[in-house]
Design an enzyme around this catalytic site. Structure first.
Site, mmCIF file in Angstrom:
data_model
loop_
_atom_site.group_PDB
_atom_site.id
_atom_site.type_symbol
_atom_site.label_atom_id
_atom_site.label_comp_id
_atom_site.label_asym_id
_atom_site.label_seq_id
_atom_site.Cartn_x
_atom_site.Cartn_y
_atom_site.Cartn_z
ATOM 1 C CB SER A 123 -0.822 0.391 1.274
ATOM 2 O OG SER A 123 -2.027 1.039 1.254
ATOM 3 C CG HIS A 149 -5.754 -1.828 0.799
ATOM 4 N ND1 HIS A 149 -4.996 -1.776 -0.910
ATOM 5 C CD2 HIS A 149 -5.154 -1.609 1.130
ATOM 6 C CE1 HIS A 149 -4.098 -1.022 -0.756
ATOM 7 N NE2 HIS A 149 -4.163 -0.582 0.718
ATOM 8 C CG ASP A 184 -7.122 -1.975 -3.107
ATOM 9 O OD1 ASP A 184 -7.337 -1.265 -2.367
ATOM 10 O OD2 ASP A 184 -5.912 -2.536 -2.337
#
Length: 502
Positions: free
Chosen positions: A299, A446, A413
């Site tokens: 991320s 995610h 995601d």
């Protein structure tokens, strides 16, 4: 590339909004140039800057039968003196006489705070760590009011995050207790002078033999940089990965960095750069093999590590091209991007300009990214760095330095759209980077690769890391790892994945 469904994704993503200025063009290149100057400054820092922290950590954490104290001191001292420049780059007391009365008071208060915090971590590490997180959360909440649209969308996201945390709380507590009490984990080692410049080292038993002075082979190393939306990251988020990699005889180094609003993206890249340099300089003391290393980011961590790789390879080209002081800087720089065997970016936001409309649709104030990037979204976007004048001039040579790159992303995601990785992979390929792999999974969110997946023993990161570092032996070991029981009921993990706002 593995291009499953990419055409459909490109029809749904926002237009490739042009930046008013790209890195290296007018004012838009200010952050890019500032980053280059910061990384160049880090390359000149003395190798012995925090050697004392290594001695203290080794002596405090390793049993004498594994690593005699005298041997530990000699190894660290030899390591520091062999590469130590004539004059350390850091001279913290040089400006003491120039400070105002207020400045001196602030410095003394800061020193007292650091001493109190160090005492707390030595005696009450869990309480101190969580107290600091609470103070930071309150500070962030007060300062971030103006950056959020407190409407129905934001409230729903907050509620879903709360439910997600409650559903997984027992599993989180289990991992947290191991993180704080496992003697193999060397926590909170300072690698630089700035706030939050700390790292954790997960040392497997296989590394102990290497520490005794050649009695065993040195072990592979993974440098991991966690996510956290640039605001709530913590090196402890690497605990699941670090614990699993220790089972395979691999050292993991989790690098912390300043969070916004206490630091901006250039500050974060600077922190990560200094942490990576520290690892290359010192990980052999812990039994690590600097010739068998891998860099990963998740991320926000994927964004920062991608920025670091691109900016650092440009810096290396500048060093090799000559110029005033370039030769002196080149030999002081402890690492090269080509020293990594591979790079793994998981669910990263690689173009902050295109990310803006998506943030607005999620109930977030899109201009928050302007604050985080010092007003230069292009200069802080890895994808846009590939459009800079400097990359156009030196890109062919810089691309040759980059290690093999794997970009992983899930179609489900909700935090960072999957086109972020597919577009960046295509941009890297167009820029001349030869070894780029794009891995897109249809049913991944995610957080699945770093939270839900590892909790149910489906660790996608291991599937990428182990073949790179362990070679042919990785296959059988992966099969054995999947046979282990999950750490939390799979049904609850599946429901949590659907509830998650990420």
């Amino acid at each position: 590339f593995e291009r499953v469904g990419i055409m459909d994704l490109r029809e749904r993503r926002p237009a490739n909004t042009a930046s008013p200025t790209s890195p290296g063009h007018g004012s838009g290149g200010q952050v890019h140039l500032a980053l280059q100057n910061r990384l160049r400054s880090i390359s000149q820092e003395g190798d012995d800057l925090f050697a004392a922290s290594i001695v203290d950590d080794v002596l405090a954490s390793l049993s004498p039968k594994h690593f005699p104290p005298d041997a530990a001191k000699s190894v660290v001292v030899d390591h520091a003196t062999q590469q130590q420049p004539q004059q350390s780059h850091q001279e913290p007391d040089a400006t003491e006489g120039k400070l105002t009365l207020k400045g001196k008071a602030m410095r003394q208060a800061r020193r007292a705070h650091d001493a109190l915090e160090a005492w707390g971590y030595r005696n009450f590490p869990v309480i101190t760590d969580h107290f600091n997180l609470l103070v930071y959360a309150i500070d962030l909440g007060v300062q971030s009011v103006k950056w959020f649209q407190f409407g129905l969308v934001a409230c729903c996201l907050g509620l879903r995050l709360f439910l997600y945390a409650i559903m997984l709380l027992p599993a989180f507590v289990r991992v947290m207790l191991t993180y704080y009490h496992d003697p193999r984990i060397h926590r909170r080692i300072r690698y630089g002078p700035a706030e939050r410049e700390y790292l954790d080292i997960y040392v497997p038993k296989e590394a102990l033999a290497a520490q005794k002075g050649g009695e065993g082979a040195k072990v592979p190393v993974v440098i991991a940089v966690m996510g956290g939306a640039f605001m709530i990251g913590h090196r402890g988020y690497n605990a699941q990965l670090g614990l699993r990699l220790m089972d395979f005889g691999i050292i993991t180094v989790g690098i912390d960095y300043r969070n916004f609003p206490r630091g901006t993206m250039p500050d974060m890249v600077e922190d990560v750069s200094r942490g990576v340099r520290w690892v290359f300089q010192n990980i052999d003391v812990y039994g690590g093999d600097t010739s068998n290393m891998m860099l990963i980011g998740q991320s926000a961590g994927a964004h920062l590590t991608a920025m670091l790789l691109l900016e650092h390879c440009l810096l290396e080209i500048a060093h090799s091209a000559g110029g005033p002081g370039s030769a002196a800087r080149a030999h002081l720089d402890a690492w090269s991007v080509k020293s990594f065997k591979a790079y793994l970016g998981v669910s990263g936001p690689y173009d902050l300009i295109k990310l803006g409309p998506h943030l607005a649709s999620r109930g977030l104030y899109p201009r928050i990214m302007d604050h985080m990037s010092n007003g230069d979204l292009a200069g802080c976007s890895p994808e846009r760095v590939l459009d800079s004048d400097e990359w156009k001039e030196h890109g062919a040579a810089a691309a040759e330095l980059l290690p093999p790159i794997c970009l992983f992303h899930g179609y489900k995601d909700k935090a960072v759209p999957v086109w972020s990785s597919s577009d960046f992979a295509q941009k890297l390929e167009d820029a001349g980077v030869k070894h780029v792999k794009l891995d897109l999974r249809r049913d991944m969110t995610h957080t699945y690769p770093v939270i839900e997946g590892p909790l149910q023993r489906h660790d996608i990161q291991l599937e990428v890391i182990l073949p790179v570092l362990l070679g042919e032996s990785a296959g059988k070991r992966l099969v054995a790892a999947k046979a282990l029981p999950p750490l939390w009921p799979v049904r609850i993990l599946d429901i949590a994945g659907h509830v998650s706002p990420f």
